[in-house]
Motif scaffolding. Structure first.
Motif, PDB file in Angstrom:
ATOM      1  N   MET A 353      22.463  24.664 -27.777  1.00  0.00           N
ATOM      2  CA  MET A 353      22.429  23.457 -28.600  1.00  0.00           C
ATOM      3  C   MET A 353      21.080  23.385 -29.307  1.00  0.00           C
ATOM      4  SD  MET A 353      23.209  19.543 -27.451  1.00  0.00           S
ATOM      5  CE  MET A 353      23.420  18.251 -28.685  1.00  0.00           C
ATOM      6  N   ASP A 354      21.118  23.352 -30.619  1.00  0.00           N
ATOM      7  CA  ASP A 354      19.901  23.307 -31.439  1.00  0.00           C
ATOM      8  C   ASP A 354      18.972  24.470 -31.107  1.00  0.00           C
ATOM      9  OD1 ASP A 354      20.820  20.931 -32.574  1.00  0.00           O
ATOM     10  OD2 ASP A 354      19.829  19.698 -31.053  1.00  0.00           O
ATOM     11  N   GLU A 366      24.696  16.084 -20.705  1.00  0.00           N
ATOM     12  CA  GLU A 366      24.089  15.357 -21.821  1.00  0.00           C
ATOM     13  C   GLU A 366      24.435  16.004 -23.159  1.00  0.00           C
ATOM     14  OE1 GLU A 366      19.975  15.306 -20.934  1.00  0.00           O
ATOM     15  OE2 GLU A 366      20.131  13.733 -19.380  1.00  0.00           O
ATOM     16  N   ALA A 367      24.500  17.339 -23.188  1.00  0.00           N
ATOM     17  CA  ALA A 367      24.838  18.036 -24.430  1.00  0.00           C
ATOM     18  C   ALA A 367      26.269  17.725 -24.861  1.00  0.00           C
ATOM     19  CB  ALA A 367      24.649  19.546 -24.241  1.00  0.00           C
ATOM     20  N   TYR A 369      27.991  15.038 -24.043  1.00  0.00           N
ATOM     21  CA  TYR A 369      28.049  13.623 -24.430  1.00  0.00           C
ATOM     22  C   TYR A 369      27.520  13.432 -25.853  1.00  0.00           C
ATOM     23  CZ  TYR A 369      26.964   8.649 -24.543  1.00  0.00           C
ATOM     24  OH  TYR A 369      26.886   7.322 -24.908  1.00  0.00           O
ATOM     25  N   THR A 370      26.389  14.064 -26.147  1.00  0.00           N
ATOM     26  CA  THR A 370      25.798  13.933 -27.481  1.00  0.00           C
ATOM     27  C   THR A 370      26.707  14.531 -28.549  1.00  0.00           C
ATOM     28  OG1 THR A 370      23.579  14.052 -26.518  1.00  0.00           O
ATOM     29  CG2 THR A 370      23.779  14.483 -28.881  1.00  0.00           C
ATOM     30  N   ALA A 371      27.289  15.706 -28.249  1.00  0.00           N
ATOM     31  CA  ALA A 371      28.139  16.375 -29.232  1.00  0.00           C
ATOM     32  C   ALA A 371      29.365  15.538 -29.562  1.00  0.00           C
ATOM     33  CB  ALA A 371      28.548  17.749 -28.711  1.00  0.00           C
ATOM     34  N   TYR A 372      30.022  14.991 -28.557  1.00  0.00           N
ATOM     35  CA  TYR A 372      31.226  14.205 -28.813  1.00  0.00           C
ATOM     36  C   TYR A 372      30.887  12.843 -29.422  1.00  0.00           C
ATOM     37  CZ  TYR A 372      34.454  17.450 -26.661  1.00  0.00           C
ATOM     38  OH  TYR A 372      35.218  18.547 -26.398  1.00  0.00           O
ATOM     39  N   LYS A 373      29.731  12.297 -29.068  1.00  0.00           N
ATOM     40  CA  LYS A 373      29.310  11.035 -29.681  1.00  0.00           C
ATOM     41  C   LYS A 373      29.067  11.227 -31.172  1.00  0.00           C
ATOM     42  CE  LYS A 373      25.835   7.387 -29.300  1.00  0.00           C
ATOM     43  NZ  LYS A 373      24.597   6.943 -28.591  1.00  0.00           N
ATOM     44  N   ASP A 374      28.406  12.325 -31.540  1.00  0.00           N
ATOM     45  CA  ASP A 374      28.179  12.614 -32.961  1.00  0.00           C
ATOM     46  C   ASP A 374      29.488  12.940 -33.675  1.00  0.00           C
ATOM     47  OD1 ASP A 374      25.519  12.256 -32.441  1.00  0.00           O
ATOM     48  OD2 ASP A 374      25.064  14.401 -32.265  1.00  0.00           O
TER      49      ASP A 374
END
Length: 461
Positions: A353-354, A366-367, A369-374
């Motif tokens: 990620m990044d 966390e990765a 969660y962030t990916a699906y939130k975005d």
């Protein structure tokens, strides 16, 4: 720690070669000599952690008995398959014969120089006859291939437009898989070779959280309704239907899990203890007559084992993905294999990620969660809309969609839920909602009304 090197091209391997290649810790080794600088295998290991004995060299493989410092011994066969079709057939027959002489848990790993599926090659030029030979070998010996993470192919001809194949693989017998349920097979880089290295760990911590499962047999046990009614409580100040229903389900799941564990405890342990006591009575019965009390206890324990075995099978059957098997086809070991069979395949060892590689469990969560939130984004007001009349599309009357669901309609849906499968990720199955309807219907109906009426309108009582 065991290291297997293929295509060594060495006719003789001694301890000095091993120390040069592997270092001081690898003080045990065996090898299969190369033939005219072609082929060759050597296996080295750290004797402080594992021992290999009973070595047998066949034409294209080495077989040894692995005795780890902790755990059950098993057979290891390291292969380097030949090139010609006739030699490949003889090689597979040789492996089958070796298997018949090596009973017990078995792992066979290496370069087979054969593909098993059409997807194991990136071009359509396939030798289906030899694919069938390998498949017959796998089926006849009841082997299962370990899922390979990271890469689809393991060999390249290193040309500008390369041919890629998966010819390096690992097969295991069922007993070996049961002994090592947390094994993980990964492909590494090709480095200076045209093959990629395979890295197999036997105890990879997969951080699988214990999920709540509503057990079907709970509803038949005394005290179920009392425990459920006691747990179905929430702070009266919490009026938001979704939050209230979430808290109620969490409280109920926690209470039922604790109650179920207390009432049933460890089924396998109870069966094992009962069998030990029964065996003691069996041995005593060979030398003397059992007393009335002993006969009663022996008979009671036999009934207990039968009941617990049936209960264990019911639990495994409920969690199994196989739904078409009949009662007569049930096999506890099969169901346990099915229940855990996909865990290794679904396991994600790392994420990128990044530009950053993430391997720890918390970072991966966390990765995701962030990916699906975005991905979902935010709800924003639209600047433009479509004029359906100008496009000649007649609008539909959707007024009925705003109608409130009646309690009878919701109950009809609940009754149609599968009774023994979980329709939602919280672990509650349809049987729970059906048995607990009179208690939960108020909160459940309120949450459904809130969902369909929207946050801008009051929920219906």
């Amino acid at each position: 720690m065991i290291v297997c090197i293929l295509e060594t091209k060495l006719e003789v391997v001694d301890i000095y070669v091993i120390l040069q290649c592997m270092g001081l810790s690898y003080d045990g080794f065996t090898y299969l000599p190369a033939s005219d600088t072609r082929g060759g295998i050597f296996v080295a290991w750290d004797t402080t952690r594992v021992l290999l004995t009973n070595f047998v060299n066949d034409s294209h493989c080495i077989t040894g008995y692995v005795s780890p410092k902790e755990g059950t011994p098993w057979w290891l066969t390291v292969v380097y398959g030949p090139q010609g079709d006739k030699s490949k057939i003889n090689f597979l027959n040789e492996l089958s014969e070796r298997r018949s002489l090596s009973p017990g848990p078995w792992l066979v790993i290496g370069d087979f120089n054969l593909i098993l599926h059409a997807t194991d090659k990136n071009i359509a030029n396939l030798d289906r006859r030899m694919m069938g030979k390998l498949k017959s070998f796998v089926d006849n010996n009841a082997l299962k291939e370990l899922f390979l993470h990271v890469r689809r192919f393991t060999w390249s001809n290193e040309r500008e437009t390369p041919t890629l194949t998966k010819i390096d693989r690992a097969f295991v017998f069922m007993d070996w898989e049961l002994e090592h349920p947390e094994c993980l097979l990964q492909a590494l880089s090709t480095e200076y070779s045209d093959h990629c290295s395979l890295h197999l760990t036997l105890h990879e911590p997969m951080h699988v959280r214990r999920r709540f499962h509503f057990e079907k047999f709970w509803v038949k046990m005394d005290g179920f309704l009392d425990v459920f009614k006691e747990a179905w409580k929430c702070d009266p100040n919490i009026s938001y239907p979704f939050m209230r229903l979430d808290i109620l389900l969490r409280n109920t799941a926690r209470a039922l899990a604790t109650w179920g564990q207390k009432e049933i405890e460890n089924i396998k342990l109870q069966i094992a203890i009962a069998n030990i006591v029964i065996m003691r009575f069996d041995c005593a019965q060979e030398n003397r007559l059992l007393t009335v009390e002993e006969r009663w206890l022996r008979r009671t324990l036999k009934h207990l084992v039968l009941g617990l075995a049936s209960l264990e099978r019911t639990i495994a059957r409920q969690r199994s993905r196989i739904t078409w098997l009949q009662e007569g086809d049930a096999n506890t070991q099969l169901f346990h294999l099915v229940a855990i069979g996909r865990r290794m395949k679904k396991y994600i060892p790392s994420l990128t990620m990044d530009g950053r590689i993430i391997t720890d469990q918390k970072g991966k969560e966390e990765a995701f969660y962030t990916a699906y939130k975005d991905l979902l984004g935010k709800d924003e007001a639209r600047e433009f809309t479509l004029d359906l009349e100008r496009l000649g599309i007649e609008p539909l009357d959707l007024s009925e969609q705003d109608a409130v669901f009646m309690e009878e309609e919701i109950w009809a849906v609940v009754k149609d839920l599968p009774s023994d499968k979980a329709p939602r990720p919280d672990g509650f199955i349809g049987l729970f909602f059906q048995k607990a309807w009179e208690v939960i219907k108020g909160d459940l109906v309120a949450a459904i009304h809130k969902l369909f009426l929207g946050n801008g309108r009051d929920s219906v009582d």
